[in-house]
Write a protein that holds these residues in place. Sequence first.
Motif: not given
Length: 343
Positions: A21-28, A58-70, A311-312, A320-325
């Motif tokens: 799950g984490a791998e396909v999420t990051m790649k997508a 996947l050095e190009d993948f970056n994320f920002m941790q937030i305490r809540s969606v607010d 294993k990459n 990716r299609e799930a997000i687009f859909q």
Amino acid sequence: MSNRKQKPIIGISIGDINGIGAEVTMKALLDNRIMRLVTPVIYGHGKAMAFYRKQLELEDFNFMQIRSVDEVHHKKVNLVNVLEESPEVMPGVETQESGKMALAALNQAIGDMKAGKIDGLVTAPLNKNNINSPEKKFIGHTEYLTEAFGSEDSLMFLVAPDIRVGLVTGHIPITQIEKKLTSENIRKKLNLMLNSLENDFGINKPKVAVLGLNPHAGEDGLLGKEEIEIINPVIREFKDHGKLVFGPYPADGFFGMMHQKKFDGVLAMYHDQGLIPFKSLAFDSGVNFTAGLPIVRTSPDHGTAYNIAGKNIADEGSMREAIFQAYDIIKNRGNWESEEGEG
């Protein structure tokens, strides 16, 4: 969901952190097209995502941790830690800790969706074995979300560019199909499919094929009477009301001749009857959509795939299609209007 000036917010529950799950999420999410359309919020844990970012290089993948969606940032990949404790990440290993994380991620995303803080939900795969507890039986995302949002019924709807398959019966033993295969259930699922094709996919006067239950669709009662006594009367009823519903078709010949391309949707009688051909034809691009809910939920059409976790080599196409859909359905429902006035 009230319109905002920014992009729709799509929540992603991370599922089992020891699966793919984490791998396909990051790649997508490395696909810039997604970031232009939506604002993603991952429900999981920063330690797990950092582990896979390093493990998979996947050095190009970056994320920002937030305490809540607010605190969401519309130009970033956002991440909400759903548990205080840091999880131990063990790719390919089923653990109770990863099950606890998966359930916490799903429940927090559900809570934010109920509060109107996210516009859609994409669920990464989880493991039903380690998510279950004596207090709560988890049959599947579809059933769990149907109960969580108080819906009377829902439709497990597998969708891809050239095929859409819905199920009359879903996650039940095959010995229970006969009991669940009633005229009322077929009628409910057909209505859910037709409404979804119109409202979620923007198809005017959708054309739907209904499969038979028995080999050769019963062969006029020789191989079973469910088609004559249960399925056919429902099809005639819908036709009498002007709906483009046809069948029942023998499943093997129907998919063998690729007749699904002639229809906007196909209603299968049970899980494997619909999912075997669907996954054979659209495994890398298929999306699991839960029709009939007041919210938008999609997921990739695969499982945790422990055997290839970390294993990459996992293909992110379905995620990716799930997000687009999810984005497309939000727009088709009229729940979102962009700053440019698209609706």
